[in-house]
Design a protein around this motif. Structure first.
Motif, short mmCIF file in Angstrom:
data_model
loop_
_atom_site.label_atom_id
_atom_site.label_comp_id
_atom_site.label_asym_id
_atom_site.label_seq_id
_atom_site.Cartn_x
_atom_site.Cartn_y
_atom_site.Cartn_z
N GLY A 118 15.49 -29.10 -17.07
CA GLY A 118 14.50 -29.96 -16.61
C GLY A 118 13.19 -28.93 -16.60
N TYR A 119 12.13 -29.55 -16.18
CA TYR A 119 11.04 -28.85 -16.04
C TYR A 119 11.07 -27.71 -14.62
CZ TYR A 119 6.14 -27.31 -15.56
OH TYR A 119 5.05 -26.43 -15.34
N ASN A 120 11.53 -28.30 -13.56
CA ASN A 120 11.12 -27.70 -12.30
C ASN A 120 12.45 -26.50 -12.28
OD1 ASN A 120 9.27 -29.47 -11.29
ND2 ASN A 120 10.79 -30.84 -10.71
N GLN A 121 13.51 -26.73 -12.77
CA GLN A 121 14.67 -25.91 -12.81
C GLN A 121 14.45 -24.73 -13.85
OE1 GLN A 121 16.63 -25.46 -10.29
NE2 GLN A 121 15.47 -26.99 -9.28
N THR A 122 13.48 -24.79 -14.87
CA THR A 122 13.34 -23.77 -15.85
C THR A 122 12.09 -23.10 -15.49
OG1 THR A 122 14.11 -25.32 -17.57
CG2 THR A 122 12.51 -23.44 -18.21
N SER A 123 12.24 -21.48 -15.47
CA SER A 123 11.48 -20.57 -15.03
C SER A 123 10.97 -19.73 -16.27
CB SER A 123 11.91 -19.55 -14.03
OG SER A 123 12.88 -18.88 -14.69
N VAL A 124 9.89 -19.21 -16.02
CA VAL A 124 9.27 -18.37 -17.35
C VAL A 124 10.34 -17.05 -17.47
CG1 VAL A 124 7.52 -16.73 -17.84
CG2 VAL A 124 6.87 -18.84 -16.91
N GLY A 125 11.09 -16.69 -16.48
CA GLY A 125 12.01 -15.75 -16.60
C GLY A 125 13.19 -16.16 -17.38
N ASP A 126 13.54 -17.62 -17.31
CA ASP A 126 14.54 -18.05 -17.97
C ASP A 126 14.25 -18.23 -19.59
OD1 ASP A 126 16.12 -18.52 -15.83
OD2 ASP A 126 15.20 -20.81 -15.52
N ILE A 127 12.83 -18.40 -19.88
CA ILE A 127 12.82 -18.62 -21.20
C ILE A 127 12.20 -17.17 -21.76
CG2 ILE A 127 10.50 -19.25 -22.65
CD1 ILE A 127 9.94 -21.31 -20.36
N SER A 128 12.02 -16.25 -20.98
CA SER A 128 12.04 -15.01 -21.30
C SER A 128 13.17 -14.32 -21.77
CB SER A 128 11.42 -13.89 -20.35
OG SER A 128 11.45 -12.55 -20.77
N LYS A 129 14.29 -14.52 -20.89
CA LYS A 129 15.61 -14.11 -21.30
C LYS A 129 16.32 -14.85 -22.50
CE LYS A 129 20.25 -13.65 -19.09
NZ LYS A 129 21.05 -13.79 -17.74
N ALA A 130 15.89 -16.02 -22.63
CA ALA A 130 16.53 -16.81 -23.68
C ALA A 130 15.84 -16.37 -25.05
CB ALA A 130 16.48 -18.38 -23.57
N SER A 131 14.74 -15.93 -25.14
CA SER A 131 13.89 -16.10 -26.23
C SER A 131 13.94 -14.34 -26.69
CB SER A 131 12.69 -16.41 -26.11
OG SER A 131 11.78 -15.80 -25.09
N GLY A 132 14.07 -13.48 -25.73
CA GLY A 132 14.26 -12.34 -25.93
C GLY A 132 12.87 -11.65 -25.85
N TYR A 133 11.84 -12.23 -25.37
CA TYR A 133 10.48 -11.77 -25.44
C TYR A 133 10.20 -11.88 -23.75
CZ TYR A 133 10.08 -12.59 -30.16
OH TYR A 133 10.04 -12.29 -31.60
N SER A 134 9.56 -10.83 -23.48
CA SER A 134 8.99 -10.45 -22.20
C SER A 134 8.11 -11.78 -21.55
CB SER A 134 8.04 -9.08 -21.98
OG SER A 134 6.72 -9.49 -22.60
N LYS A 135 8.10 -11.79 -20.50
CA LYS A 135 7.11 -12.61 -19.61
C LYS A 135 5.54 -12.58 -20.03
CE LYS A 135 9.80 -13.10 -15.32
NZ LYS A 135 9.53 -13.17 -13.74
N GLY A 136 5.37 -11.21 -20.27
CA GLY A 136 3.88 -10.84 -20.70
C GLY A 136 3.66 -11.72 -22.24
#
Length: 206
Positions: free
Chosen positions: A27-45
């Motif tokens: 879902g949208y609310n439970q997904t954080s930028v940190g989650d996306i960063s970890k899954a993609s292998g790219y930094s939050k930056g």
């Protein structure tokens, strides 16, 4: 320079791919930028650089999904000749392509009081795409004498509202069982706009 462009595009694609999966699963609310960063292998930056924030990333993904919906329809539309055939096919297309993986996440974003008005407007503006497709079919039917002369804009709103309302049933019922209902909706709608003849004779097999 070429390598940098290639890496940048690769990063964007991977971030979008993993974000789509996470938004769909959590879902949208439970997904954080940190989650996306970890899954993609790219930094939050990297994520902030390419998409500014989570909201803008999600809106971009939703726009991409709607574009894919439209492209699927365009490819399918060419196989039908009459506007009547196109309407039945469109009903089927709407039925089987309403429940996108990002739908619930989009509803969360729209309902979140912290969401920016701009993002919410962009999500609602996505409805313009299917409405324009409906209008195009109806205009074709009127121009070619298949449908009566009438208010195309009103017909478009009525058709969109009717199909949109029926789509709510996809939350609780199997899509296959809804085919006759969507088919009947078009039959009834055609009864008020078709010019001469019997609209039932124009039904197609999906």
């Amino acid at each position: 320079m070429n390598k940098r462009r290639y890496d940048s595009e690769t990063a964007r694609k991977e971030i979008m791919k993993q974000a789509t999966f996470l938004f769909s699963q959590k879902g949208y609310n439970q997904t954080s930028v940190g989650d996306i960063s970890k899954a993609s292998g790219y930094s939050k930056g990297h994520i902030y650089y390419h998409f500014q924030n989570k909201e803008k990333l999600f809106v971009l993904l939703a726009q991409k999904t709607m574009q894919e919906w439209y492209e699927k329809w365009v490819a399918k539309e060419t196989t039908y000749t009459t506007a009547t055939e196109k309407l039945y096919s469109m009903a089927n297309h709407v039925l089987y392509n309403y429940q996108t993986p990002l739908l619930k996440a989009g509803q969360e974003l729209a309902a979140n009081p912290k969401s920016s008005p701009e993002s919410i407007k962009q999500l609602y503006d996505l409805a313009i795409v299917p409405m324009s497709a409906y209008r195009s079919i109806l205009q074709k039917g009127a121009d070619e004498g298949e449908f009566k002369n009438g208010n195309i804009d009103e017909w478009t709103v009525l058709l969109g509202t009717w199909l949109g309302g029926l789509c709510q049933l996809t939350n609780t019922q199997e899509l296959k069982t809804l085919e006759p209902l969507f088919n009947q909706a078009i039959t009834i709608f055609l009864g008020s706009i078709i010019k001469g003849g019997n609209e039932n004779e124009s039904r197609i097999n999906w």
